[in-house]
Design a protein around this motif. Structure first.
Motif, PDB file in Angstrom:
ATOM      1  N   ILE A 193       0.893  -1.364   0.101  1.00 42.61           N
ATOM      2  CA  ILE A 193      -0.225  -0.029  -0.133  1.00 42.61           C
ATOM      3  C   ILE A 193       0.671   0.887  -0.183  1.00 42.61           C
ATOM      4  O   ILE A 193       1.406   1.710   0.825  1.00 42.61           O
ATOM      5  N   ILE A 194       0.895   1.906  -1.310  1.00 47.66           N
ATOM      6  CA  ILE A 194       2.162   2.798  -0.665  1.00 47.66           C
ATOM      7  C   ILE A 194       1.547   4.115  -0.458  1.00 47.66           C
ATOM      8  O   ILE A 194      -0.088   4.611  -0.893  1.00 47.66           O
ATOM      9  N   PRO A 195       1.672   5.221  -0.020  1.00 50.43           N
ATOM     10  CA  PRO A 195       1.444   6.468   0.761  1.00 50.43           C
ATOM     11  C   PRO A 195       1.119   7.440  -0.292  1.00 50.43           C
ATOM     12  O   PRO A 195       2.323   7.957  -0.785  1.00 50.43           O
ATOM     13  N   GLU A 196       0.268   8.001  -0.413  1.00 49.30           N
ATOM     14  CA  GLU A 196      -0.457   8.991  -1.603  1.00 49.30           C
ATOM     15  C   GLU A 196      -0.632  10.244  -0.472  1.00 49.30           C
ATOM     16  O   GLU A 196      -1.067  11.029  -1.139  1.00 49.30           O
ATOM     17  N   ASN A 197      -0.513  10.093   0.490  1.00 52.52           N
ATOM     18  CA  ASN A 197      -1.067  10.980   1.824  1.00 52.52           C
ATOM     19  C   ASN A 197      -0.418  10.843   2.812  1.00 52.52           C
ATOM     20  O   ASN A 197      -0.364  10.354   3.448  1.00 52.52           O
ATOM     21  N   PRO A 198      -0.563  12.489   3.999  1.00 50.05           N
ATOM     22  CA  PRO A 198      -0.211  11.911   5.013  1.00 50.05           C
ATOM     23  C   PRO A 198      -1.118  10.859   5.884  1.00 50.05           C
ATOM     24  O   PRO A 198      -0.402  10.168   7.453  1.00 50.05           O
ATOM     25  N   LEU A 199      -2.399  10.639   5.700  1.00 49.52           N
ATOM     26  CA  LEU A 199      -2.950  10.238   5.940  1.00 49.52           C
ATOM     27  C   LEU A 199      -3.383   8.821   6.163  1.00 49.52           C
ATOM     28  O   LEU A 199      -4.426   7.739   6.864  1.00 49.52           O
ATOM     29  N   GLY A 200      -3.354   8.085   4.961  1.00 50.08           N
ATOM     30  CA  GLY A 200      -3.772   7.026   3.821  1.00 50.08           C
ATOM     31  C   GLY A 200      -4.816   7.234   4.243  1.00 50.08           C
ATOM     32  O   GLY A 200      -6.211   8.046   4.501  1.00 50.08           O
ATOM     33  N   LEU A 254       3.590  -4.085  12.991  1.00 52.12           N
ATOM     34  CA  LEU A 254       4.014  -3.772  11.066  1.00 52.12           C
ATOM     35  C   LEU A 254       3.252  -2.880  10.376  1.00 52.12           C
ATOM     36  O   LEU A 254       2.066  -3.213  10.754  1.00 52.12           O
ATOM     37  N   THR A 255       3.776  -1.709  10.058  1.00 52.61           N
ATOM     38  CA  THR A 255       3.115  -0.895   9.552  1.00 52.61           C
ATOM     39  C   THR A 255       2.095  -1.396   8.214  1.00 52.61           C
ATOM     40  O   THR A 255       3.007  -1.563   7.445  1.00 52.61           O
ATOM     41  N   LEU A 256       1.026  -1.225   8.167  1.00 51.31           N
ATOM     42  CA  LEU A 256       0.751  -1.630   6.504  1.00 51.31           C
ATOM     43  C   LEU A 256       0.760  -0.632   5.449  1.00 51.31           C
ATOM     44  O   LEU A 256       1.420  -0.921   4.560  1.00 51.31           O
ATOM     45  N   ILE A 257       0.725   0.695   6.014  1.00 52.51           N
ATOM     46  CA  ILE A 257       1.402   1.739   4.468  1.00 52.51           C
ATOM     47  C   ILE A 257       2.380   1.743   4.718  1.00 52.51           C
ATOM     48  O   ILE A 257       2.874   2.323   5.872  1.00 52.51           O
ATOM     49  N   SER A 258       3.633   1.415   3.497  1.00 53.14           N
ATOM     50  CA  SER A 258       4.657   1.763   4.321  1.00 53.14           C
ATOM     51  C   SER A 258       5.294   1.471   2.411  1.00 53.14           C
ATOM     52  O   SER A 258       4.769   1.165   1.509  1.00 53.14           O
TER      53      SER A 258
END
Length: 672
Positions: free
Chosen positions: A88-95, A184-188
């Motif tokens: 899940i590629i972060p496109e935004n600080p909040l996700g 483990l952070t999913l957005i990474s």
């Protein structure tokens, strides 16, 4: 027999014939794979992108052939297993929202909605009014209170409804005896690996997740004991679904294996496509979307929690807390003292992570959710103006950025204030920076530097208010399980509106990181944070503290500057660094540290410029073009070291203060 009956019988025979009872497939990348795609899903050079920078959409990718999950309607479901690599590629600080593995009656999901329905379910599914049988294992990155989500980073098993029958915060166990999973952070920017197995004899489903480079953990994150036969048709389809909301991420798949009645083959990581990078480095979004979404979602929860807190305060005398009328507005951010007491084993010394002039920090585990937290316990001597202080703490609890330690909430009891943060398993940066046995290599240090710069840029320009941290230093940078740097400890931070002038305040901070103009203006601005960040840059690169109180009166800024004058600035790098060193990056960091340390605040770069320099989006001009001299970098009041104006440090408390006869209202901390 009528013609219609014959046609129906023929269709049934045909579908059963094409269905596979011993399905076994492995896709190390999807270069030549013909999956059934719909919605926003697409195959890009062997990578399946389920979503791609679009709001309020869904994407699906299914194996095209049906699979026999039961030999007859009366028999039990057979065993199966699957493994896949997703990201899940972060496109935004909040996700945005998450991704799911799905077992469905057809290779698409008609009527499925985006946002919290994850592209699988719809409004009728919440009350189990949906006639379809759908099983999903979700990897969700948004907190949806209406679906009983525990947090914004969890794994759940859904059966015919978006409300999970079992869920846990995303993580993994190190071994069978590990009592608590590691976060483990999913957005990474890194891919994640998943194993799912269902034993048709034991009626048990196991779900395990780990980082891509890890082997499969021996202990699964989720174990659900439930017969899935009533929820599976004879013939079903397997695949993936993802969805976005008003805030979005990009969801992708790199590989997938599946097997009926056996163990799915392990994916060959060497054959997988390269993990895609974030092509959208500017992560700023419309501030109304960023702040408005959690505010709206939390409104309904606000009323319920306020009532619960009031009820609790009246009945629990043993753990009685102060609760004043003005605090009712902060209900969702206030923790129960009893929960924090039991989470830390009664604030046991065994749970102590560290102590400083502002109090002690304890590791804890919330009993109800098993979420790891860090609790800072402060005495009333360390904080004043309780209403204003709590108001700012609660406001900063709404900050969302992957390089900021999340301030979850607070608790106030008698003369104590307790601040609750997310737990960082690798502790503070300075402990690793000055550890003689284990040291950070250069690539790890540079990644941490860029992360802290990104977080500080968000504080200055990316939120609804300007946040001045006031204490940027290595001990306030914490490291998660993957050594990502996160700026923490907002106990000294101050807020003001964009475009307005900051108010005068006490001179607070840490010796060596304080901007010189604070001494006479008593104002903190973005430029004062930049000065502290400059000292931080030099500290991380050189492995030395900004100021050493000894006979030689060592000042790191001046020491590095002399190396630059000789054209040997890279020689100032920490000699303990092992492995390969990118000396171009070293030179960039040290020159940028000197530029940020300019005595003139107007000559310092903004954090936006700092991020651009570090990301190589903009070439940093030569230092000589800024006219930097030794006088423009000389540490303030250097000639008065050990004199009246210079602070003295207590080794017992770690607290540093100015002589009050020279500067009343000063309060400097030498380490918290």
């Amino acid at each position: 027999m009528s013609l219609l009956h014959l046609l129906l019988l023929l269709c049934l025979i045909t579908s059963t014939t094409h269905a596979q009872s011993n399905t076994d497939f492995t896709f190390n990348g999807f270069q030549s794979t013909n999956l059934t795609l719909d919605g926003d899903a697409n195959n890009n050079e062997g990578i399946i992108f389920l979503t791609n920078r679009t709001q309020l959409i869904t994407g699906h990718a299914f194996y095209p052939n049906p699979i026999i999950f039961k030999k007859s309607t009366r028999e039990s479901a057979i065993s199966f297993s699957t493994s896949f690599v997703f990201g899940i590629i972060p496109e935004n600080p909040l996700g945005g929202h998450g991704i799911s593995f799905v077992i469905a009656p057809q290779p698409n999901l008609p009527g499925a909605l985006p946002i919290s329905y994850l592209g699988i379910f719809n409004t009728s599914s919440i009350n189990h009014n949906d006639t379809r049988h759908v099983i999903a294992i979700e990897f969700d990155t948004v907190l949806s209170p209406e679906l009983n989500d525990m947090n914004d980073n969890h794994v759940g098993i859904d059966i015919d409804s978006p409300i999970s029958v079992m869920s846990m915060p995303a993580g993994y166990y190190l071994d069978e005896n590990d009592p608590n999973p590691r976060n483990l952070t999913l957005i990474s920017d890194k891919s994640r690996r998943v194993w799912i197995e269902y034993d048709g004899v034991k009626k048990q489903m196991n779900v395990t997740i780990a980082s891509l480079e890890m082997k499969k953990p021996s202990k699964p994150l989720l174990s659900l004991y439930k017969d899935l036969s009533p929820y599976l048709n004879q013939i079903m389809y397997v695949g993936f679904a993802a969805a976005t909301g008003t805030i979005f991420n990009r969801h992708y798949l790199l590989g997938w294996s599946f097997k009926v009645n056996g163990q799915a083959k392990e994916l060959d990581l060497s054959l997988l496509p390269k993990t895609p990078t974030n092509g959208n480095k500017n992560m700023e979004q419309n501030k109304f979307l960023i702040i408005g979404m959690p505010s709206i979602l939390g409104f309904v929860l606000l009323i319920t929690i306020i009532a619960a807190v009031i009820y609790y305060v009246k009945r629990k005398k043993k753990f009685a807390e102060e609760m004043e009328d003005w605090e009712l507005d902060y209900g969702p951010h206030r923790f129960k003292y009893k929960d924090l007491y039991f989470a830390t084993n009664g604030f046991s010394d065994k749970q102590l992570l560290g102590r400083g002039g502002f109090g002690q920090v304890y590791r804890g585990i919330i009993p109800s959710s098993k979420v790891e937290i860090a609790v800072k316990r402060m005495s009333q001597d360390s904080w004043q103006g309780k209403r204003e202080f709590v108001a700012e703490i609660v406001s900063m609890g709404r900050l969302r950025h992957r390089n900021l330690v999340q301030l979850i909430g607070y608790c106030r009891r008698k003369k104590e204030l307790l601040l609750v943060y997310e737990y960082m398993p690798n502790g503070s940066l300075d402990k690793l920076l000055y550890n003689r046995q284990h040291t950070l290599n250069w690539s790890q240090r540079f990644l941490i530097i860029k992360g802290v710069a990104s977080g500080l840029f968000y504080l200055h320009e990316g939120w609804e208010q300007v946040v001045i941290h006031r204490d940027v230093k290595a001990s306030d940078v914490l490291l998660d399980s993957e050594l990502n740097g996160k700026l923490g400890d907002f106990g000294l931070a101050r807020l003001h509106a964009h475009g307005s002038d900051p108010h005068t305040t006490k001179v607070v901070g840490t010796l060596g990181y304080l901007a010189p103009e604070q001494m006479w203006t008593r104002k903190v601005t973005e430029a004062t944070d930049v000065f502290s960040f400059g000292a931080f840059l030099l500290e991380v690169a050189c492995g030395r503290r900004p100021v050493a109180m000894n006979e030689e009166r060592f000042i790191l800024i001046e020491w590095v500057f002399r190396f630059w004058l000789k054209g040997l600035i890279v020689n100032a790098v920490d000699q303990k660094i092992g492995g390969e060193v990118d000396f171009e990056e070293v030179e960039l960091v040290m020159k940028l540290g000197l530029l940020c340390s300019n005595m003139n605040p107007m000559a310092r770069p903004t954090m936006r410029q700092v991020v651009e320099y570090l990301e190589r989006d903009v070439v940093m001009p030569e230092l000589s073009s800024f006219g930097i001299t030794i006088s423009s970098l000389t540490f303030p009041h250097r000639e008065e070291i050990n004199g009246d104006l210079y602070p003295s440090t207590s080794t017992s408390t770690g607290k540093t203060t100015f002589d009050t006869s020279i500067m009343a209202e000063s309060d400097l901390s030498g380490g918290r």
